[in-house]
Design a protein around this motif. Structure first.
Motif, mmCIF file in Angstrom:
data_model
loop_
_atom_site.group_PDB
_atom_site.id
_atom_site.type_symbol
_atom_site.label_atom_id
_atom_site.label_comp_id
_atom_site.label_asym_id
_atom_site.label_seq_id
_atom_site.Cartn_x
_atom_site.Cartn_y
_atom_site.Cartn_z
ATOM 1 N N HIS A 60 -20.136 -68.252 66.694
ATOM 2 C CA HIS A 60 -19.005 -68.978 66.130
ATOM 3 C C HIS A 60 -18.587 -70.090 67.098
ATOM 4 C CE1 HIS A 60 -18.392 -65.693 63.186
ATOM 5 N NE2 HIS A 60 -18.798 -64.929 64.194
ATOM 6 N N ALA A 61 -18.187 -71.229 66.542
ATOM 7 C CA ALA A 61 -17.757 -72.350 67.378
ATOM 8 C C ALA A 61 -16.662 -73.124 66.668
ATOM 9 C CB ALA A 61 -18.932 -73.280 67.691
ATOM 10 N N VAL A 62 -15.703 -73.628 67.441
ATOM 11 C CA VAL A 62 -14.642 -74.504 66.939
ATOM 12 C C VAL A 62 -14.677 -75.775 67.779
ATOM 13 C CG1 VAL A 62 -12.174 -74.808 66.585
ATOM 14 C CG2 VAL A 62 -13.215 -72.573 66.188
ATOM 15 N N THR A 63 -14.708 -76.923 67.115
ATOM 16 C CA THR A 63 -14.816 -78.208 67.801
ATOM 17 C C THR A 63 -13.744 -79.152 67.291
ATOM 18 O OG1 THR A 63 -17.219 -77.890 67.853
ATOM 19 C CG2 THR A 63 -16.394 -80.082 68.420
ATOM 20 N N LEU A 64 -13.104 -79.847 68.202
ATOM 21 C CA LEU A 64 -12.122 -80.880 67.862
ATOM 22 C C LEU A 64 -12.659 -82.225 68.326
ATOM 23 C CD1 LEU A 64 -9.304 -81.751 66.842
ATOM 24 C CD2 LEU A 64 -8.459 -81.344 69.186
ATOM 25 N N PHE A 109 -20.968 -89.600 61.024
ATOM 26 C CA PHE A 109 -21.553 -88.380 60.476
ATOM 27 C C PHE A 109 -20.524 -87.667 59.592
ATOM 28 C CE2 PHE A 109 -24.862 -87.329 64.023
ATOM 29 C CZ PHE A 109 -25.580 -88.453 63.660
ATOM 30 N N PRO A 110 -20.950 -87.066 58.477
ATOM 31 C CA PRO A 110 -20.004 -86.298 57.650
ATOM 32 C C PRO A 110 -19.355 -85.161 58.437
ATOM 33 C CG PRO A 110 -22.067 -86.673 56.484
ATOM 34 C CD PRO A 110 -22.291 -87.115 57.890
ATOM 35 N N PHE A 111 -20.120 -84.556 59.369
ATOM 36 C CA PHE A 111 -19.595 -83.516 60.240
ATOM 37 C C PHE A 111 -19.793 -83.957 61.686
ATOM 38 C CE2 PHE A 111 -20.029 -81.529 56.230
ATOM 39 C CZ PHE A 111 -19.092 -80.506 56.185
ATOM 40 N N ILE A 112 -19.220 -83.231 62.617
ATOM 41 C CA ILE A 112 -19.278 -83.650 64.010
ATOM 42 C C ILE A 112 -20.709 -83.667 64.525
ATOM 43 C CG2 ILE A 112 -18.563 -83.009 66.352
ATOM 44 C CD1 ILE A 112 -15.936 -81.987 65.157
ATOM 45 N N LEU A 158 -11.361 -81.380 62.892
ATOM 46 C CA LEU A 158 -11.441 -80.013 63.406
ATOM 47 C C LEU A 158 -12.511 -79.283 62.607
ATOM 48 C CD1 LEU A 158 -10.194 -77.832 65.299
ATOM 49 C CD2 LEU A 158 -8.682 -77.238 63.392
ATOM 50 N N GLN A 159 -13.508 -78.756 63.309
ATOM 51 C CA GLN A 159 -14.659 -78.149 62.635
ATOM 52 C C GLN A 159 -14.908 -76.728 63.134
ATOM 53 O OE1 GLN A 159 -18.197 -80.638 62.169
ATOM 54 N NE2 GLN A 159 -19.520 -78.903 62.678
ATOM 55 N N TYR A 160 -15.196 -75.830 62.179
ATOM 56 C CA TYR A 160 -15.591 -74.451 62.487
ATOM 57 C C TYR A 160 -17.022 -74.238 62.014
ATOM 58 C CZ TYR A 160 -16.318 -69.489 61.692
ATOM 59 O OH TYR A 160 -16.868 -68.233 61.663
ATOM 60 N N ASP A 161 -17.850 -73.608 62.879
ATOM 61 C CA ASP A 161 -19.243 -73.336 62.551
ATOM 62 C C ASP A 161 -19.543 -71.856 62.743
ATOM 63 O OD1 ASP A 161 -20.152 -76.120 62.188
ATOM 64 O OD2 ASP A 161 -19.763 -76.302 64.339
ATOM 65 N N ARG A 162 -20.337 -71.326 61.826
ATOM 66 C CA ARG A 162 -20.894 -69.971 61.960
ATOM 67 C C ARG A 162 -22.400 -70.075 61.794
ATOM 68 N NH1 ARG A 162 -22.863 -65.713 59.052
ATOM 69 N NH2 ARG A 162 -22.295 -63.597 59.752
ATOM 70 N N LEU A 219 -16.976 -75.613 58.169
ATOM 71 C CA LEU A 219 -15.776 -76.091 57.490
ATOM 72 C C LEU A 219 -15.130 -77.150 58.370
ATOM 73 C CD1 LEU A 219 -14.160 -72.755 56.226
ATOM 74 C CD2 LEU A 219 -15.305 -74.496 54.829
ATOM 75 N N LEU A 220 -14.617 -78.208 57.756
ATOM 76 C CA LEU A 220 -14.030 -79.304 58.523
ATOM 77 C C LEU A 220 -12.764 -79.806 57.839
ATOM 78 C CD1 LEU A 220 -15.789 -82.238 60.270
ATOM 79 C CD2 LEU A 220 -13.957 -82.757 58.654
ATOM 80 N N LEU A 221 -11.737 -80.056 58.658
ATOM 81 C CA LEU A 221 -10.499 -80.690 58.208
ATOM 82 C C LEU A 221 -10.344 -81.991 58.971
ATOM 83 C CD1 LEU A 221 -7.845 -80.494 56.534
ATOM 84 C CD2 LEU A 221 -6.807 -79.439 58.562
#
Length: 232
Positions: A214-218, A14-17, A200-204, A186-188
């Motif tokens: 808000h969520a942060v996923t590794l 997947f492009p994102f998590i 590492l992904q941040y979601d709003r 946003l993803l790095l």
């Protein structure tokens, strides 16, 4: 199943998590993915034009969820690809699926996707970007019409590093039974080798009149053993 760009990807690719919101609502977290038969043909045109038709078991939820082992649904996709230059390609897809669901009523999804990819032919082996926008609209077993889009950009700025951004809007066209939801991500990504990667992904995520979530996923992906090549 041949249902746009995102549905054709395995979860680790997947492009994102996570999958886009509209894909999760209509096709499930892992997409439309059932046993069946597929046939495709390259049509005689001056550009790349591929037609794919499929017949699949109707067990996939939340779209069909049929308990009848003999129930089948149809899928069709038309994929166009043009070379805009030696470094840039444009892809346009149209796709859809239809069949009877667990309630013996009709479920269907129609959609389209547009992707632009750029990778320099010289002097930029580890630089590239891709921009994809995909729209889905359909009626799953719940009987509620669901529509939405996801648009994401991926940029490779070094041999092992990617940065990505995604915008989603669930609730297009607006349906009173479904809350309009927007999500930004946003993803790095760092990939030490072809067989592992850290993301590492941040979601709003927000709805009108509600506080944003808000969520942060590794995520750590590991590939072991031989693996067939993914589609371009």
């Amino acid at each position: 199943a041949a249902m746009g760009r995102h549905n054709a990807l395995h979860t680790h690719a997947f492009p994102f998590i996570d999958a886009p919101l509209v894909n999760q609502q209509l096709l499930g977290e892992e997409g439309l993915n059932d046993i069946g038969a597929s046939a495709s043909a390259l049509l005689p045109t001056s550009w790349f034009l591929e037609l794919t038709v499929q017949a699949l078991s109707a067990r996939s939820e939340p779209l069909y969820g049929s308990a009848d082992p003999n129930a089948l649904v149809g899928v069709a996709q038309l994929k166009n690809l043009w070379d805009l230059s030696e470094s840039t390609t444009l892809e346009l897809g149209l796709f859809g699926t239809s069949g009877k669901n667990a309630s013996e009523k009709s479920s269907h999804v129609l959609g389209s996707d547009l992707t632009i990819k750029w990778r320099p032919t010289t002097g930029g082996k580890f630089r590239s970007w891709a921009w994809t926008t995909e729209y889905l609209n359909g009626i799953p077993t719940s009987g509620e019409r669901i529509g939405g889009l996801a648009s994401w950009v991926q940029y490779q700025f070094a041999e092992r590093w990617w940065i990505q951004g995604r915008f989603e809007h669930l609730g297009i066209p607006r349906d009173s039974s479904l809350a309009s939801t927007q999500k930004q991500s946003l993803l790095l990504g760092f990939f030490p080798s072809e067989f592992s990667g850290y993301r590492l992904q941040y979601d709003r995520e927000s709805e009108p009149g509600e506080h944003a979530h808000h969520a942060v996923t590794l995520q750590w992906n590991i590939s072991i053993g031989a693996h067939p090549a993914h589609a371009y």
